[in-house]
Motif scaffolding. Sequence first.
Motif, PDB file in Angstrom:
ATOM      1  N   HIS A  29      43.127  29.780  38.499  1.00 11.86           N
ATOM      2  CA  HIS A  29      42.319  28.586  38.702  1.00 11.86           C
ATOM      3  C   HIS A  29      42.619  27.935  40.053  1.00 11.86           C
ATOM      4  CE1 HIS A  29      39.744  25.339  37.579  1.00 11.86           C
ATOM      5  NE2 HIS A  29      40.712  24.444  37.675  1.00 11.86           N
ATOM      6  N   SER A  32      41.246  30.323  42.855  1.00  9.20           N
ATOM      7  CA  SER A  32      39.781  30.339  42.926  1.00  9.20           C
ATOM      8  C   SER A  32      39.275  28.975  43.385  1.00  9.20           C
ATOM      9  CB  SER A  32      39.180  30.766  41.578  1.00  9.20           C
ATOM     10  OG  SER A  32      39.615  29.902  40.544  1.00  9.20           O
ATOM     11  N   THR A  36      36.613  28.350  46.285  1.00 11.45           N
ATOM     12  CA  THR A  36      35.406  27.557  46.051  1.00 11.45           C
ATOM     13  C   THR A  36      35.288  26.437  47.087  1.00 11.45           C
ATOM     14  OG1 THR A  36      35.577  28.034  43.698  1.00 11.45           O
ATOM     15  CG2 THR A  36      34.141  26.213  44.313  1.00 11.45           C
ATOM     16  N   ALA A  40      33.743  30.346  49.721  1.00 16.40           N
ATOM     17  CA  ALA A  40      33.839  31.805  49.751  1.00 16.40           C
ATOM     18  C   ALA A  40      33.281  32.382  48.461  1.00 16.40           C
ATOM     19  CB  ALA A  40      35.297  32.236  49.904  1.00 16.40           C
ATOM     20  N   ASN A  41      32.639  33.536  48.540  1.00 14.07           N
ATOM     21  CA  ASN A  41      32.154  34.227  47.346  1.00 14.07           C
ATOM     22  C   ASN A  41      33.083  35.408  47.062  1.00 14.07           C
ATOM     23  OD1 ASN A  41      30.653  34.802  45.147  1.00 14.07           O
ATOM     24  ND2 ASN A  41      28.974  35.797  46.247  1.00 14.07           N
ATOM     25  N   GLN A  47      43.866  41.987  39.184  1.00  9.88           N
ATOM     26  CA  GLN A  47      45.147  41.333  38.992  1.00  9.88           C
ATOM     27  C   GLN A  47      46.038  42.141  38.074  1.00  9.88           C
ATOM     28  OE1 GLN A  47      43.480  37.692  37.001  1.00  9.88           O
ATOM     29  NE2 GLN A  47      45.008  38.220  35.453  1.00  9.88           N
TER      30      GLN A  47
ATOM     31  N   ASP B  23      25.294  35.613  39.689  1.00 11.17           N
ATOM     32  CA  ASP B  23      26.463  35.500  40.553  1.00 11.17           C
ATOM     33  C   ASP B  23      26.299  34.347  41.542  1.00 11.17           C
ATOM     34  OD1 ASP B  23      28.844  36.031  41.753  1.00 11.17           O
ATOM     35  OD2 ASP B  23      28.323  38.018  42.484  1.00 11.17           O
ATOM     36  N   PRO B  25      29.082  31.430  43.889  1.00  6.20           N
ATOM     37  CA  PRO B  25      30.464  31.001  44.115  1.00  6.20           C
ATOM     38  C   PRO B  25      30.888  29.933  43.108  1.00  6.20           C
ATOM     39  CG  PRO B  25      29.273  31.099  46.192  1.00  6.20           C
ATOM     40  CD  PRO B  25      28.263  31.291  45.103  1.00  6.20           C
ATOM     41  N   GLY B  26      32.137  30.012  42.664  1.00  9.15           N
ATOM     42  CA  GLY B  26      32.668  28.977  41.811  1.00  9.15           C
ATOM     43  C   GLY B  26      32.790  29.364  40.355  1.00  9.15           C
ATOM     44  N   VAL B  28      34.335  31.887  38.814  1.00 11.79           N
ATOM     45  CA  VAL B  28      35.698  32.212  38.355  1.00 11.79           C
ATOM     46  C   VAL B  28      36.521  30.925  38.236  1.00 11.79           C
ATOM     47  CG1 VAL B  28      37.875  33.348  38.985  1.00 11.79           C
ATOM     48  CG2 VAL B  28      35.696  34.560  39.253  1.00 11.79           C
ATOM     49  N   HIS B  29      36.341  30.052  39.187  1.00 12.85           N
ATOM     50  CA  HIS B  29      37.073  28.793  39.170  1.00 12.85           C
ATOM     51  C   HIS B  29      36.715  27.975  37.927  1.00 12.85           C
ATOM     52  CE1 HIS B  29      39.443  25.588  40.741  1.00 12.85           C
ATOM     53  NE2 HIS B  29      38.423  24.743  40.777  1.00 12.85           N
ATOM     54  N   SER B  32      38.206  29.833  34.818  1.00 12.66           N
ATOM     55  CA  SER B  32      39.666  29.757  34.754  1.00 12.66           C
ATOM     56  C   SER B  32      40.090  28.315  34.504  1.00 12.66           C
ATOM     57  CB  SER B  32      40.294  30.331  36.028  1.00 12.66           C
ATOM     58  OG  SER B  32      39.830  29.624  37.171  1.00 12.66           O
ATOM     59  N   GLY B  33      39.258  27.393  34.921  1.00  8.54           N
ATOM     60  CA  GLY B  33      39.538  25.978  34.648  1.00  8.54           C
ATOM     61  C   GLY B  33      39.565  25.708  33.149  1.00  8.54           C
ATOM     62  N   THR B  36      42.692  27.132  31.731  1.00 10.47           N
ATOM     63  CA  THR B  36      43.848  26.303  32.074  1.00 10.47           C
ATOM     64  C   THR B  36      43.885  25.045  31.210  1.00 10.47           C
ATOM     65  OG1 THR B  36      43.717  27.130  34.338  1.00 10.47           O
ATOM     66  CG2 THR B  36      45.020  25.142  34.004  1.00 10.47           C
ATOM     67  N   ILE B  42      46.001  33.913  31.109  1.00  5.06           N
ATOM     68  CA  ILE B  42      45.136  35.087  31.321  1.00  5.06           C
ATOM     69  C   ILE B  42      46.023  36.285  31.607  1.00  5.06           C
ATOM     70  CG2 ILE B  42      43.360  36.077  32.820  1.00  5.06           C
ATOM     71  CD1 ILE B  42      42.385  33.182  33.333  1.00  5.06           C
ATOM     72  N   SER B  45      42.192  40.466  33.703  1.00  5.22           N
ATOM     73  CA  SER B  45      40.906  39.961  34.167  1.00  5.22           C
ATOM     74  C   SER B  45      40.245  41.049  34.974  1.00  5.22           C
ATOM     75  CB  SER B  45      41.137  38.717  35.033  1.00  5.22           C
ATOM     76  OG  SER B  45      39.929  38.348  35.667  1.00  5.22           O
TER      77      SER B  45
END
Lengths: 293, 293, 293, 293
Positions: A29, A32, A36, A40-41, A47, B23, B25-26, B28-29, B32-33, B36, B42, B45
């Motif tokens: 998080h 990423s 964000t 960036a994409n 991982q 798809d 940007p953002g 994954v963030h 994952s938020g 979290t 995780i 992934s």
Amino acid sequence: MVAPGPNGPRFTDVGRLVVRCPDRPGIVHALSGVMTEFGANITDSQQHSSDPSGGIFTLRLEFVLAGLAGRRAELEKRLTVLAGEWRMVWRLTEASHRPTLAVFVSRTDHVLQELIYRVRAGDLRADIACVVSNHRDLEPVAQAAGIPFHHVPVTPETKGEAEARALELVGEVDLVVLARYMQIVSADFCNRFPERLINIHHSFLPAFVGANPYQAAHDRGVKLIGATAHYVTPELDAGPIIEQEVARVDHRATVEDMRRVGRYVERQVLAQAVTWHVEDRVIVEGPRTIVFA
Amino acid sequence: MVAPGPNGPRFTDVGRLVVRCPDRPGIVHALSGVMTEFGANITDSQQHSSDPSGGIFTLRLEFVLAGLAGRRAELEKRLTVLAGEWRMVWRLTEASHRPTLAVFVSRTDHVLQELIYRVRAGDLRADIACVVSNHRDLEPVAQAAGIPFHHVPVTPETKGEAEARALELVGEVDLVVLARYMQIVSADFCNRFPERLINIHHSFLPAFVGANPYQAAHDRGVKLIGATAHYVTPELDAGPIIEQEVARVDHRATVEDMRRVGRYVERQVLAQAVTWHVEDRVIVEGPRTIVFA
Amino acid sequence: MVAPGPNGPRFTDVGRLVVRCPDRPGIVHALSGVMTEFGANITDSQQHSSDPSGGIFTLRLEFVLAGLAGRRAELEKRLTVLAGEWRMVWRLTEASHRPTLAVFVSRTDHVLQELIYRVRAGDLRADIACVVSNHRDLEPVAQAAGIPFHHVPVTPETKGEAEARALELVGEVDLVVLARYMQIVSADFCNRFPERLINIHHSFLPAFVGANPYQAAHDRGVKLIGATAHYVTPELDAGPIIEQEVARVDHRATVEDMRRVGRYVERQVLAQAVTWHVEDRVIVEGPRTIVFA
Amino acid sequence: MVAPGPNGPRFTDVGRLVVRCPDRPGIVHALSGVMTEFGANITDSQQHSSDPSGGIFTLRLEFVLAGLAGRRAELEKRLTVLAGEWRMVWRLTEASHRPTLAVFVSRTDHVLQELIYRVRAGDLRADIACVVSNHRDLEPVAQAAGIPFHHVPVTPETKGEAEARALELVGEVDLVVLARYMQIVSADFCNRFPERLINIHHSFLPAFVGANPYQAAHDRGVKLIGATAHYVTPELDAGPIIEQEVARVDHRATVEDMRRVGRYVERQVLAQAVTWHVEDRVIVEGPRTIVFA
């Protein structure tokens, strides 16, 4: 498995971030989030955790960031702050950067030819800065490819000097490749290129460490012969393995047949390992490697 | 490649989330938020984008969340909100859930035996709820494994009724496996189990679609024979491929030899495909599959 | 490669002749002359010379001879004369003969299950006369297959007695198979079954000799794991190799994953080696084997 | 499998005899009798029967016969007599003879480069007499290797003339290799080089016949891509297959990735097929090949 293509339409603005830190919730998080923030994409993400409780977490991101070159300093600054918070080790590379290689050879050309072919074909995005050899046999191969060739003879008495001379000639390169060099390099040499020195050993390690592995394989009567690409460490043939492959042989195979068949395995294994290294897909973790292929 | 082991020390509290969305940007963030927020760790992934600009983004997470069963409703609620924002399709499964399989066979037992073996060995975390066959030959195999066996004879005239009867006997299962069933199932049957009906075809598709592929392979003089596991769609042998493998044959191989060798390829390919499906690693994307192996 | 099928239409009247002698011109002519004399039709012939000048010549013939059983004594008499002239060692077997196996196991069933499956499927033309184990875990497996099971516990103190007891229970069999027996057998045991005692070692020999090879493979960070079937000689894991195979693993594989993946390689390699042995396709030549596959 | 090495210490006095005739007892005896008469030492012998009762028997012998070149006429005379008795078709070649190849290419160099490499390495004992192309792109590759290059442009209108011109330029060669020529050759062209015209098709035939197979493979979502080397017959992509191989791809592979990975499979498959042909190991039997590898 096919890795996302090195021949993709563009490399400009493509970045690769490799991060390692103690594994704890929130790390993806946080990272990423930075991506964000910068707009960036993330186009690829792989991982690995050596152990979800108390292990080391490793992440490799590929991303597209408009104007990466110009914004790199800013991104690095931001990552440095994050690294402090999460105890991260990280490295950032731009896909547009072409690493330089020094290739050490002896008398057989199959691995060198393969590297030259793959560079030309665009499958290996790197430049061979020079070829170094203790013999002159492959000078024409280097010359035909327009690559500087350095002849550095080695004798048991002059080994130290020869290495020093070779290192001087090589200068600064991103990676040194021992492409059937047939000489044991010194600990100093290894330490000069930590995790940046790759060797191809012509056996399925750890079987047949040392000299003349095909003879040893024949003596043992194996049904598969192999090749191993590994990072070189001072202990002979014991460094972290990057890639291995085998080929089938039968009772008809002489030692010479094994050498012949083995050449095709060796060139494939080394070229694959170098390509993964150059694309920043290999991470050393103690005696092992993580390969985000 | 070895997927993280299904025999790991624990399955309780392990969740798997598969997400698909346009798809941008953002994503994954954002995801994952949520993880979290819930304190989930995780542990695996994998992601794929059909095209970084304007394509479909697919993500599979494995995570550990203490008290997952109890907190699942809450997590789902949160994901539903997120799904609205990002136009996500998603599914959440618990690793502790053992899916149920109905296995359709005809007269050859090799694939069924392999599934039974892998379930027992713990390599395939699922339960075979029943075996259905148009012949009685494999009744003893099912019985020896303690699996209910349903004999549903099929003739050209009774095909429709037989299918209806079979579906009734099968009832609710998570996955139907055609383990060399040798009958073409109807479009209705396919639609009853969308992306939950797997067949093993005994050729390297799209070569040798239809009946008697080993005879056809022999007639063509191929040097490799293959097997293909795929989701079944109404168009014969045209559904999304999950896994394929081949084995070498030479000029000595008769059709019978090809069948014999092929059995070992078929059992391996089908068992692998079923295992991936059961671990929620396969995502259908149009005519293709994404396999997060 | 596919060997001519063990499931062929007939085995009656099919003979196999394996001959070894110093290599000199005329040997094939002399042997084929005997076959012609008897009206035998040679259906398969494979040969190997360790060295055309002064080496050992090895030939394996498969032939059809009407009334083989009745004419065997006559044929053997003729071959004995020829053997004197050419200093031949030879053996003649009838394909209709089903060899008997004693299978030694410990606690894991994958290799035993595979042997049972292949015998039933007709792919391995042999009969498992008994299963011997130092544990009772696999008694149900043997029983379900209708095979006598002998429990012979082994402790460091009783090892000698236990072996004697096992040998007594086994009695006369054509081949002893160590199917993950996990005990080192004595030199006496080896000598009792010269070239008739096959072990499966769970590594790519000569890498990882001895106990716990998957742990050792993991520690070394290999990218392929392997299995080796070999004849057992008094020197541990050093007998002539019959077959080897490998499977790919990556950095995610734990030791447990390697064991799991390895089981499928082990069962394949051992079953193949036993099948070749039983079809009289394996000839020991010093530290190596000739396999007429 | 490793065939006995083309790099053996000597080729002088080494002969290869390939014989085909109706299968009946005594044929091996008769042939080995001739060899014994001449004092030839048979160093390799492989045989195949399409059907032991009433089929076609095929035998390939390698032998050493002192003064072969001088005694060839005499041996051929003797074989002609035998051929009459047994209704044999036969051919005799000397290993010391280096066959000539004409290599047809278009714009991609990977297969041509591989052939050049293997000729130089001594792994392919043949001489590339000329390279023919409808484009000038690979002229520098041919020139660097010292091979005459003929540029013969092809348009739909001039196809016939272009072929005639190409054939004139090629003249007499032992084998024509279509090394990604990308043009469909005429029936006349095929008939000019019966069983002496080899093509590499960039798919696992019979899947994806015709143009653009990687696109078709991608559209179908296959998990393995392949390449096929075959003799060319007037029916497109339908001639007897000599060799096939595959490589694994996953959902990440674009069409371009498949092309890139496929290049390495194609060069391997074609080079192997050409090597077997040149060593007289391939026999066409109707729609199939016998390969005595």
